[in-house]
Design an enzyme around this catalytic site. Structure first.
Site, PDB file in Angstrom:
ATOM      1  N   TYR A  17      77.041  34.157   0.353  1.00 47.59           N
ATOM      2  CA  TYR A  17      76.838  35.269   1.282  1.00 47.59           C
ATOM      3  C   TYR A  17      76.974  36.644   0.646  1.00 47.59           C
ATOM      4  O   TYR A  17      76.987  37.651   1.349  1.00 47.59           O
ATOM      5  CB  TYR A  17      77.800  35.125   2.462  1.00 47.59           C
ATOM      6  CG  TYR A  17      77.554  33.836   3.206  1.00 47.59           C
ATOM      7  CD1 TYR A  17      76.365  33.636   3.905  1.00 47.59           C
ATOM      8  CD2 TYR A  17      78.474  32.792   3.172  1.00 47.59           C
ATOM      9  CE1 TYR A  17      76.105  32.451   4.564  1.00 47.59           C
ATOM     10  CE2 TYR A  17      78.225  31.603   3.831  1.00 47.59           C
ATOM     11  CZ  TYR A  17      77.045  31.438   4.525  1.00 47.59           C
ATOM     12  OH  TYR A  17      76.787  30.254   5.167  1.00 47.59           O
ATOM     13  N   GLU A  35      84.094  30.759   9.590  1.00 53.14           N
ATOM     14  CA  GLU A  35      82.754  31.281   9.320  1.00 53.14           C
ATOM     15  C   GLU A  35      82.313  32.323  10.343  1.00 53.14           C
ATOM     16  O   GLU A  35      81.120  32.555  10.524  1.00 53.14           O
ATOM     17  CB  GLU A  35      81.762  30.125   9.264  1.00 53.14           C
ATOM     18  CG  GLU A  35      82.079  29.101   8.180  1.00 53.14           C
ATOM     19  CD  GLU A  35      81.249  27.849   8.303  1.00 53.14           C
ATOM     20  OE1 GLU A  35      80.091  27.871   7.857  1.00 53.14           O
ATOM     21  OE2 GLU A  35      81.747  26.846   8.845  1.00 53.14           O
ATOM     22  N   ARG A  67      68.917  22.043   8.631  1.00 53.95           N
ATOM     23  CA  ARG A  67      68.801  22.238   7.185  1.00 53.95           C
ATOM     24  C   ARG A  67      69.542  21.110   6.489  1.00 53.95           C
ATOM     25  O   ARG A  67      70.718  20.863   6.793  1.00 53.95           O
ATOM     26  CB  ARG A  67      69.385  23.577   6.742  1.00 53.95           C
ATOM     27  CG  ARG A  67      68.988  23.950   5.303  1.00 53.95           C
ATOM     28  CD  ARG A  67      69.843  25.070   4.734  1.00 53.95           C
ATOM     29  NE  ARG A  67      71.171  24.580   4.374  1.00 53.95           N
ATOM     30  CZ  ARG A  67      72.314  25.145   4.771  1.00 53.95           C
ATOM     31  NH1 ARG A  67      72.291  26.197   5.572  1.00 53.95           N
ATOM     32  NH2 ARG A  67      73.467  24.640   4.396  1.00 53.95           N
ATOM     33  N   GLY A  96      72.578  28.817   8.571  1.00 51.24           N
ATOM     34  CA  GLY A  96      72.775  30.254   8.444  1.00 51.24           C
ATOM     35  C   GLY A  96      71.452  30.994   8.542  1.00 51.24           C
ATOM     36  O   GLY A  96      70.404  30.512   8.099  1.00 51.24           O
ATOM     37  N   ASP A 110      70.891  19.514   2.905  1.00 48.58           N
ATOM     38  CA  ASP A 110      71.242  19.837   1.529  1.00 48.58           C
ATOM     39  C   ASP A 110      71.146  18.572   0.684  1.00 48.58           C
ATOM     40  O   ASP A 110      71.675  17.517   1.065  1.00 48.58           O
ATOM     41  CB  ASP A 110      72.665  20.409   1.465  1.00 48.58           C
ATOM     42  CG  ASP A 110      72.805  21.698   2.266  1.00 48.58           C
ATOM     43  OD1 ASP A 110      71.788  22.386   2.459  1.00 48.58           O
ATOM     44  OD2 ASP A 110      73.937  22.012   2.691  1.00 48.58           O
ATOM     45  N   ASN A 124      72.878  20.476   8.530  1.00 49.01           N
ATOM     46  CA  ASN A 124      73.420  21.553   9.363  1.00 49.01           C
ATOM     47  C   ASN A 124      72.561  21.708  10.605  1.00 49.01           C
ATOM     48  O   ASN A 124      71.343  21.872  10.511  1.00 49.01           O
ATOM     49  CB  ASN A 124      73.420  22.872   8.590  1.00 49.01           C
ATOM     50  CG  ASN A 124      74.307  22.826   7.362  1.00 49.01           C
ATOM     51  OD1 ASN A 124      75.478  23.170   7.426  1.00 49.01           O
ATOM     52  ND2 ASN A 124      73.752  22.381   6.246  1.00 49.01           N
ATOM     53  N   SER A 179      79.680  26.207   4.839  1.00 48.64           N
ATOM     54  CA  SER A 179      79.783  27.352   3.935  1.00 48.64           C
ATOM     55  C   SER A 179      80.588  27.050   2.681  1.00 48.64           C
ATOM     56  O   SER A 179      81.129  27.955   2.051  1.00 48.64           O
ATOM     57  CB  SER A 179      80.370  28.575   4.655  1.00 48.64           C
ATOM     58  OG  SER A 179      79.478  29.034   5.647  1.00 48.64           O
ATOM     59  N   GLU A 191      74.410  16.539   3.076  1.00 49.39           N
ATOM     60  CA  GLU A 191      74.845  16.854   4.436  1.00 49.39           C
ATOM     61  C   GLU A 191      73.728  17.571   5.167  1.00 49.39           C
ATOM     62  O   GLU A 191      72.728  17.966   4.571  1.00 49.39           O
ATOM     63  CB  GLU A 191      76.113  17.714   4.432  1.00 49.39           C
ATOM     64  CG  GLU A 191      75.968  19.041   3.718  1.00 49.39           C
ATOM     65  CD  GLU A 191      77.298  19.767   3.579  1.00 49.39           C
ATOM     66  OE1 GLU A 191      77.513  20.715   4.361  1.00 49.39           O
ATOM     67  OE2 GLU A 191      78.093  19.398   2.702  1.00 49.39           O
TER      68      GLU A 191
END
Length: 315
Positions: free
Chosen positions: A224, A19, A263, A284, A265, A280, A155, A278
Site C-alpha cells: 500500500y 485493514e 481476486r 483492495g 493469489d 479475496n 493484506s 488464497e
C-alpha cells in the site's frame, strides 16, 4: 424488477479491523469512479449509525468494501440482507468459506486445483502439547522453506516466510498476534501473480494476471505504499501459463460460490503449475491495488466497469 436509471449505492468502508485504512481508501476510490459514471453514491463506516442509516436510505445496492474480519467473514453481509437490501458481491455463506484459508484451500483442492500442502494449528494446541515438538513435526513433514500466515486475514498481516527451523517459533508468535489459528504451508517458488475475476452479467471472466516483483517480502507496507513493488500487467507469462492462471481463478471463483468479483493469489511454479494460495471476496481497490490495475490493463474504464457490476447485481 426495473433497474433504476441512476441507482443509489451505499459503499461500506472502514470498520475496526487492522485493514481499516486500506478499506477507507478502497471506498473512496470506488465511490469516485462510480460518481464519474453517473451513479449516486454515499460512503458509510461500519458503526452504531450504520443500521439506522441503511434503514432510512433504503439504497438500491450495498457494496461492502470492508477488508478484514467483519467485512469478509460474512457477518456484515448477513446484516445487510437482514435489512432486506441487495449486496454487490459474494453473499455471507460463501464469504465465510472463502475467508477461512484452510477451508478455501480444501474446497479448491477437491475441485482439482493445486494448492501447497499445509497444516492448520490453533494457538491453544501449543500450550497443550508443547510448541517445540509440534514445530519439529511440522518441519519434518513439510520441510523448508515454509510460509506461516493467519488462517483468516488479509493484506499479508502476520505472514512470514521461514527458511530456517530456528525462525519458525518467532513466525508463529507474529502470526498469533493477528489470529488464534495459524496456517503453515510449504513454500512454492516461482512467479507471484494475482488474477482478478469480474462478472458483469455474462459469467465470471478473468482479467489479465498482474505479476508482483519485490525485493523482500510482499508485506503490508509494500502493498500500500508505492515504490517497493514493481507490477507487470499483464504478467510476463507464456500464453499457456497466462491462460492457465485465468482458468484457475475462474475455477476457484466458481468452486467457492463467489459472485461478481474476486481476486485469487497464485504462484506459477518453476514447472508451470499454477498453485492456489488464497482468494479475496473484497479485493483492495486503492490506487496500488491489483484488481484496478488488471482492469485498466484490460482496457476498462473503472467507472464504467464498476457501474456494470452494479447494474448486473440489480438485474
Amino acid at each position: 424488477m426495473s433497474v433504476p436509471r441512476s441507482p443509489r449505492v451505499v459503499v461500506l468502508a472502514g470498520g475496526l479491523s487492522h485493514e481499516r485504512d486500506v478499506s477507507l481508501r478502497s471506498g473512496r476510490r470506488v465511490a469516485e469512479a462510480l460518481r464519474s459514471a453517473g451513479v449516486e453514491v454515499s460512503v458509510h463506516d461500519v458503526d452504531a449509525d450504520l443500521v439506522p442509516a441503511l434503514s432510512d436510505l433504503r439504497p438500491d445496492l450495498v457494496w461492502p468494501l470492508l477488508h478484514g474480519a467483519s467485512g469478509e467473514d460474512g457477518s456484515v453481509r448477513d446484516v445487510v440482507q437482514l435489512l432486506g437490501l441487495r449486496l454487490l458481491g459474494t453473499g455471507p455463506r460463501a464469504s465465510r468459506v472463502a475467508w477461512s484459508k484452510p477451508i478455501a484451500k480444501t474446497v479448491v483442492a477437491r475441485a482439482g486445483l493445486s494448492t501447497p500442502e499445509f497444516v492448520t494449528l490453533p494457538q491453544s494446541l501449543f500450550r497443550e502439547l508443547g510448541a517445540g515438538r509440534v514445530l519439529d513435526a511440522v518441519v519434518a513433514r513439510l520441510g523448508l522453506p515454509l510460509v506461516v500466515k493467519p488462517s483468516r486475514g488479509g493484506s499479508a498481516l502476520g505472514v512470514n516466510l521461514v527458511t530456517a527451523a530456528d525462525d519458525l517459533p518467532r513466525a508463529m508468535v507474529d502470526c498469533f498476534a493477528y489470529s488464534d489459528t495459524a496456517l503453515i504451508e510449504r513454500a512454492v517458488t516461482g512467479t507471484e501473480v494475482a488474477v482478478s475475476v469480474v462478472d458483469t452479467g455474462d459469467g465470471p471472466v478473468a482479467l489479465p494476471a498482474v505479476e508482483i516483483v519485490t525485493e523482500g517480502p510482499y508485506d503490508y507496507d509494500a502493498r500500500y505504499n508505492p515504490g517497493r513493488v514493481e507490477y507487470f500487467t499483464p504478467a510476463r507469462l507464456s500464453a499457456d501459463a497466462a491462460s492457465a492462471v485465468g482458468e484457475v481463478a475462474v475455477a476457484a471463483h466458481r468452486a467457492l460460490g463467489l459472485e461478481r468479483l474476486s481476486r485469487t493469489d497464485l504462484i506459477v511454479g518453476d514447472d508451470g503449475t499454477p498453485w492456489f494460495l488464497e482468494v479475496n471476496v473484497a479485493p483492495g481497490m486503492t490506487e496500488t491495488s491489483l484488481l484496478p490495475q488488471a482492469a485498466e490493463g484490460a482496457g476498462h474504464n473503472l467507472g464504467d466497469l464498476y457501474r456494470s457490476l452494479v447494474l448486473a447485481s440489480l438485474a
